[in-house]
Design a protein around this motif. Structure first.
Motif, PDB file in Angstrom:
ATOM      1  N   GLY A   1      14.665  48.343  23.851  1.00 41.32           N
ATOM      2  CA  GLY A   1      15.148  47.345  22.904  1.00 41.32           C
ATOM      3  C   GLY A   1      16.485  47.720  22.292  1.00 41.32           C
ATOM      4  O   GLY A   1      17.375  46.875  22.146  1.00 41.32           O
TER       5      GLY A   1
ATOM      6  N   SER B   1      20.005  45.796  23.136  1.00 37.66           N
ATOM      7  CA  SER B   1      20.653  45.124  22.007  1.00 37.66           C
ATOM      8  C   SER B   1      22.110  45.548  21.859  1.00 37.66           C
ATOM      9  O   SER B   1      22.878  44.913  21.140  1.00 37.66           O
ATOM     10  CB  SER B   1      19.895  45.427  20.707  1.00 37.66           C
ATOM     11  OG  SER B   1      20.001  46.794  20.370  1.00 37.66           O
ATOM     12  N   ARG B   2      22.491  46.616  22.556  1.00 33.44           N
ATOM     13  CA  ARG B   2      23.859  47.126  22.435  1.00 33.44           C
ATOM     14  C   ARG B   2      24.698  46.934  23.692  1.00 33.44           C
ATOM     15  O   ARG B   2      25.919  46.863  23.622  1.00 33.44           O
ATOM     16  CB  ARG B   2      23.829  48.621  22.081  1.00 33.44           C
ATOM     17  CG  ARG B   2      23.331  48.896  20.672  1.00 33.44           C
ATOM     18  CD  ARG B   2      23.315  50.379  20.385  1.00 33.44           C
ATOM     19  NE  ARG B   2      22.970  50.657  18.999  1.00 33.44           N
ATOM     20  CZ  ARG B   2      23.843  50.744  18.014  1.00 33.44           C
ATOM     21  NH1 ARG B   2      25.122  50.573  18.262  1.00 33.44           N
ATOM     22  NH2 ARG B   2      23.455  50.997  16.781  1.00 33.44           N
TER      23      ARG B   2
ATOM     24  N   GLY C   1      11.350  43.335  16.546  1.00 37.29           N
ATOM     25  CA  GLY C   1      12.647  43.577  15.922  1.00 37.29           C
ATOM     26  C   GLY C   1      12.608  44.637  14.837  1.00 37.29           C
ATOM     27  O   GLY C   1      13.596  45.345  14.621  1.00 37.29           O
TER      28      GLY C   1
ATOM     29  N   ARG D   1      20.548  40.128  27.021  1.00 39.77           N
ATOM     30  CA  ARG D   1      20.731  40.957  25.831  1.00 39.77           C
ATOM     31  C   ARG D   1      19.562  40.699  24.888  1.00 39.77           C
ATOM     32  O   ARG D   1      18.961  39.622  24.903  1.00 39.77           O
ATOM     33  CB  ARG D   1      22.042  40.610  25.119  1.00 39.77           C
ATOM     34  CG  ARG D   1      23.305  40.915  25.892  1.00 39.77           C
ATOM     35  CD  ARG D   1      23.650  42.385  25.904  1.00 39.77           C
ATOM     36  NE  ARG D   1      23.845  42.929  24.567  1.00 39.77           N
ATOM     37  CZ  ARG D   1      24.993  42.856  23.887  1.00 39.77           C
ATOM     38  NH1 ARG D   1      26.047  42.244  24.419  1.00 39.77           N
ATOM     39  NH2 ARG D   1      25.101  43.393  22.687  1.00 39.77           N
ATOM     40  N   LEU D   2      19.240  41.681  24.076  1.00 34.52           N
ATOM     41  CA  LEU D   2      18.196  41.527  23.064  1.00 34.52           C
ATOM     42  C   LEU D   2      18.824  41.647  21.686  1.00 34.52           C
ATOM     43  O   LEU D   2      19.670  42.511  21.454  1.00 34.52           O
ATOM     44  CB  LEU D   2      17.112  42.596  23.228  1.00 34.52           C
ATOM     45  CG  LEU D   2      16.280  42.578  24.509  1.00 34.52           C
ATOM     46  CD1 LEU D   2      15.230  43.685  24.466  1.00 34.52           C
ATOM     47  CD2 LEU D   2      15.607  41.233  24.711  1.00 34.52           C
ATOM     48  N   PHE D   3      18.385  40.784  20.771  1.00 32.05           N
ATOM     49  CA  PHE D   3      18.895  40.816  19.401  1.00 32.05           C
ATOM     50  C   PHE D   3      17.738  40.655  18.422  1.00 32.05           C
ATOM     51  O   PHE D   3      16.808  39.876  18.664  1.00 32.05           O
ATOM     52  CB  PHE D   3      19.927  39.702  19.179  1.00 32.05           C
ATOM     53  CG  PHE D   3      21.178  39.876  19.989  1.00 32.05           C
ATOM     54  CD1 PHE D   3      22.218  40.663  19.524  1.00 32.05           C
ATOM     55  CD2 PHE D   3      21.300  39.275  21.232  1.00 32.05           C
ATOM     56  CE1 PHE D   3      23.367  40.843  20.281  1.00 32.05           C
ATOM     57  CE2 PHE D   3      22.444  39.446  21.997  1.00 32.05           C
ATOM     58  CZ  PHE D   3      23.482  40.236  21.516  1.00 32.05           C
ATOM     59  N   SER D   4      17.816  41.394  17.329  1.00 31.37           N
ATOM     60  CA  SER D   4      16.784  41.317  16.296  1.00 31.37           C
ATOM     61  C   SER D   4      17.117  40.199  15.317  1.00 31.37           C
ATOM     62  O   SER D   4      18.279  39.987  14.972  1.00 31.37           O
ATOM     63  CB  SER D   4      16.684  42.652  15.548  1.00 31.37           C
ATOM     64  OG  SER D   4      16.353  43.696  16.439  1.00 31.37           O
TER      65      SER D   4
ATOM     66  N   THR E   1      22.696  32.608  20.343  1.00 29.90           N
ATOM     67  CA  THR E   1      23.080  33.746  19.510  1.00 29.90           C
ATOM     68  C   THR E   1      24.593  33.877  19.604  1.00 29.90           C
ATOM     69  O   THR E   1      25.153  33.872  20.704  1.00 29.90           O
ATOM     70  CB  THR E   1      22.398  35.039  19.988  1.00 29.90           C
ATOM     71  OG1 THR E   1      20.977  34.898  19.845  1.00 29.90           O
ATOM     72  CG2 THR E   1      22.858  36.238  19.170  1.00 29.90           C
TER      73      THR E   1
ATOM     74  N   VAL F   1      12.391  39.731  18.178  1.00 31.56           N
ATOM     75  CA  VAL F   1      13.499  40.042  19.076  1.00 31.56           C
ATOM     76  C   VAL F   1      13.689  38.832  19.976  1.00 31.56           C
ATOM     77  O   VAL F   1      12.713  38.294  20.510  1.00 31.56           O
ATOM     78  CB  VAL F   1      13.209  41.302  19.917  1.00 31.56           C
ATOM     79  CG1 VAL F   1      14.062  41.328  21.170  1.00 31.56           C
ATOM     80  CG2 VAL F   1      13.483  42.554  19.108  1.00 31.56           C
TER      81      VAL F   1
END
Length: 202
Positions: free
Chosen positions: A41, A45-46, A148, A54-57, A88, A72
């Motif tokens: 994760g 996210s980076r 997240g 991509r993963l974002f909280s 996003t 997430v």
């Protein structure tokens, strides 16, 4: 009678040891799985992946009830975006990200650039500033509730130590002990084989 009691006690002890071993393996497996999920994760996210995911909280409740706080969201880049898409994006002059729904899309007649108006489902009004396509990271494909929280915590100094460094150290230590145990077994086996192969002295 005493021998029967001893055998029963030995069986009970063996059964207990079996349960302890199973419990230890389950806990160890869960620890590895949790570490993989959290590290994955944080990495996703980076950094971009080969599949552009991509993963974002999600840190606010502006997209409730569809996307909860602490979720997430998995995001993928598209060639175009339409009204109704949950996206996003990075607002102008900000390093943080926002996940909102596209409420309107207008094309500038002079530049032919599309300007998107966004809005959180739980908000009563549209976002103040419009965004361009270059600010959009991608459209939300799915969300995972609660994930997240550990991902966000793992990106802090304390969280990195508690959720990544310490579990990694435990796993490495456990593997070293297992390797040492197996090496000891191999050495003992070879010693016994050598002793058996020695000719008896007259």
């Amino acid at each position: 009678m005493q021998s029967l009691g001893n055998r029963k006690r030995m069986r009970d002890e063996m059964q207990l040891m079996k349960y302890i071993k199973i419990t230890k393996n389950v806990v160890y497996g869960l620890l590895i799985a949790a570490l993989i999920v959290i590290v994955g994760g944080v990495v996703l996210s980076r950094f971009d992946t080969p599949f552009s995911y991509r993963l974002f909280s999600v840190e606010s409740g502006s997209m409730e009830p569809d996307i909860h706080v602490g979720s997430v969201v998995a995001v993928i880049a598209r060639s175009d975006y339409t009204v109704g898409d949950v996206i996003t994006f990075r607002p102008s002059g900000s390093k943080s990200t926002v996940t909102h729904r596209i409420a309107e899309a207008q094309t500038d007649s002079n530049t032919e650039q599309i300007h998107y108006t966004t809005k959180g489902d739980a908000n009563s009004a549209n976002d103040v500033s419009t965004i361009s396509k270059s600010q959009i990271i991608g459209a939300v494909v799915f969300s995972i509730p609660l994930l997240g929280y550990p991902v966000m915590f793992a990106q802090t100094q304390m969280g990195f130590v508690m959720l990544i460094i310490i579990p990694s150290t435990i796993i490495v230590y456990h593997e070293v002990l297992e390797i040492k145990k197996e090496m000891t077994k191999i050495i003992k086996k070879k010693v016994k084989e050598n002793e058996k192969s020695k000719p008896e002295e007259l």
